[in-house]
Scaffold this active site. Structure first.
Site, short mmCIF file in Angstrom:
data_model
loop_
_atom_site.label_atom_id
_atom_site.label_comp_id
_atom_site.label_asym_id
_atom_site.label_seq_id
_atom_site.Cartn_x
_atom_site.Cartn_y
_atom_site.Cartn_z
N ARG A 266 -3.96 14.83 -4.44
CA ARG A 266 -3.13 14.75 -3.23
C ARG A 266 -3.29 16.02 -2.38
NH1 ARG A 266 2.01 12.35 -6.51
NH2 ARG A 266 1.69 10.12 -6.11
N THR B 28 4.27 14.70 -5.28
CA THR B 28 4.39 13.45 -4.52
C THR B 28 4.16 13.68 -3.03
OG1 THR B 28 5.96 12.58 -6.13
CG2 THR B 28 5.94 11.53 -3.97
N TYR C 39 8.15 -1.29 -7.14
CA TYR C 39 9.05 -0.33 -6.50
C TYR C 39 10.53 -0.69 -6.66
CZ TYR C 39 4.88 1.79 -4.39
OH TYR C 39 3.68 2.42 -4.19
N HIS D 34 -1.20 6.75 -6.86
CA HIS D 34 0.02 6.67 -7.66
C HIS D 34 -0.37 6.75 -9.13
CE1 HIS D 34 3.69 5.10 -9.51
NE2 HIS D 34 2.90 4.34 -10.23
N GLU E 217 3.87 -1.23 -15.39
CA GLU E 217 3.07 -1.23 -14.16
C GLU E 217 1.69 -1.84 -14.38
OE1 GLU E 217 3.31 2.84 -12.73
OE2 GLU E 217 5.42 2.61 -12.21
N ASN F 200 0.07 9.14 0.22
CA ASN F 200 -0.29 10.27 -0.65
C ASN F 200 -1.43 9.94 -1.61
OD1 ASN F 200 1.16 8.57 -2.26
ND2 ASN F 200 2.67 10.07 -2.94
N LYS G 195 -4.17 4.06 -3.30
CA LYS G 195 -3.35 3.37 -2.29
C LYS G 195 -4.20 2.87 -1.12
CE LYS G 195 0.83 5.72 -3.75
NZ LYS G 195 2.11 6.34 -3.37
N ARG H 240 -0.83 12.97 -13.98
CA ARG H 240 0.21 13.44 -13.05
C ARG H 240 -0.11 14.85 -12.55
NH1 ARG H 240 4.39 10.15 -11.01
NH2 ARG H 240 5.88 11.83 -11.31
N PHE I 127 13.49 4.75 2.55
CA PHE I 127 12.06 4.58 2.79
C PHE I 127 11.48 3.31 2.14
CE2 PHE I 127 12.64 7.33 -0.93
CZ PHE I 127 11.81 6.75 -1.89
P1 CMP Z 1 4.61 7.18 -5.76
O1 CMP Z 1 5.31 8.11 -6.68
O2 CMP Z 1 3.22 6.82 -5.98
O3 CMP Z 1 5.46 5.82 -5.69
C1 CMP Z 1 6.68 5.81 -4.96
C2 CMP Z 1 6.39 6.32 -3.60
O4 CMP Z 1 7.49 6.41 -2.72
C3 CMP Z 1 5.93 7.77 -3.68
O5 CMP Z 1 4.68 7.80 -4.28
C4 CMP Z 1 5.94 8.16 -2.24
O6 CMP Z 1 4.76 7.74 -1.58
C5 CMP Z 1 7.12 7.34 -1.73
N1 CMP Z 1 8.24 8.22 -1.46
C6 CMP Z 1 8.98 8.88 -2.35
N2 CMP Z 1 9.96 9.59 -1.70
C7 CMP Z 1 9.79 9.33 -0.38
C8 CMP Z 1 10.46 9.75 0.80
N3 CMP Z 1 11.53 10.57 0.73
N4 CMP Z 1 10.02 9.29 1.99
C9 CMP Z 1 8.96 8.46 2.05
N5 CMP Z 1 8.28 8.02 0.98
C10 CMP Z 1 8.69 8.46 -0.23
#
Ligand code: CMP
Length: 150
Positions: A104, A93, A51, A117, A128, A114, A11, A87, A59
């Site tokens: 992470r 996450t 997304y 991805h 993707e 984070n 990221k 993963r 968010f």
């Molecule tokens: P990733 O799974 O890479 O892609 C979707 C992203 O959404 C996830 O990482 C997080 O960075 C973000 N994300 C998921 N849930 C939340 C949340 N509750 N608040 C902020 N960001 C979020």
């Protein structure tokens, strides 16, 4: 052996913090192979595709603003059960909850920023990687250590 390809994205925070090498090192050390890789910007259009499942969530706007805020490294990673293995390697996450030893857990402290991805299924991985790579950009080759990885 279940040979799979998955999509991984370092990221904007990882690129801005000059930590791409450290993260890629973890992936390569595991024995996984880089099948494609590019430093690029995520356009608004690509972010909307990537997304789409999060559209409407509180968010979402912040997520799109973040992912389009600077260059990312897009990768296709190949290996035995690569979707599941990556993963596990990247961790939870929310980086605050991610176990030490995961990417992470070691390199991030935020839910949004984070570090990395990775696709959550082989089906999503196909969609993707198609956002960032043409089929001919995903390469087939042998790593010299494959006999020692498998
Ligand atoms: P990733 O799974 O890479 O892609 C979707 C992203 O959404 C996830 O990482 C997080 O960075 C973000 N994300 C998921 N849930 C939340 C949340 N509750 N608040 C902020 N960001 C979020």
């Amino acid at each position: 052996m279940v040979l799979e390809r998955t999509f991984v994205m370092l990221k904007p925070s990882t690129v801005a913090r000059a930590m791409t090498g450290k993260v890629i090192d973890r992936i390569e050390n595991k024995g996984l192979k880089i099948a494609a890789m590019k430093l690029t910007w995520v356009t608004q259009e690509k972010a909307a595709t990537l997304y789409a499942v999060h559209k409407g969530k509180p968010f979402y706007d912040a997520l799109v603003a973040f992912i389009t805020s600077g260059p990312i490294v897009a990768m296709v990673i190949e290996g035995d059960e690569a979707v599941k293995v990556i993963r596990k390697l990247i961790g939870a996450t929310n980086a605050k909850e991610a176990e030490p030893g995961t990417i992470r857990g070691d390199f991030a402290l935020s839910n949004q920023k984070n570090a990395v991805h990775a696709s959550d299924s082989a089906e999503n991985a196909k969609c993707e990687m198609a956002v960032f790579f043409a089929p001919e950009e995903i390469l087939t080759y042998k790593r010299a250590d494959e006999n020692w990885v498998y």
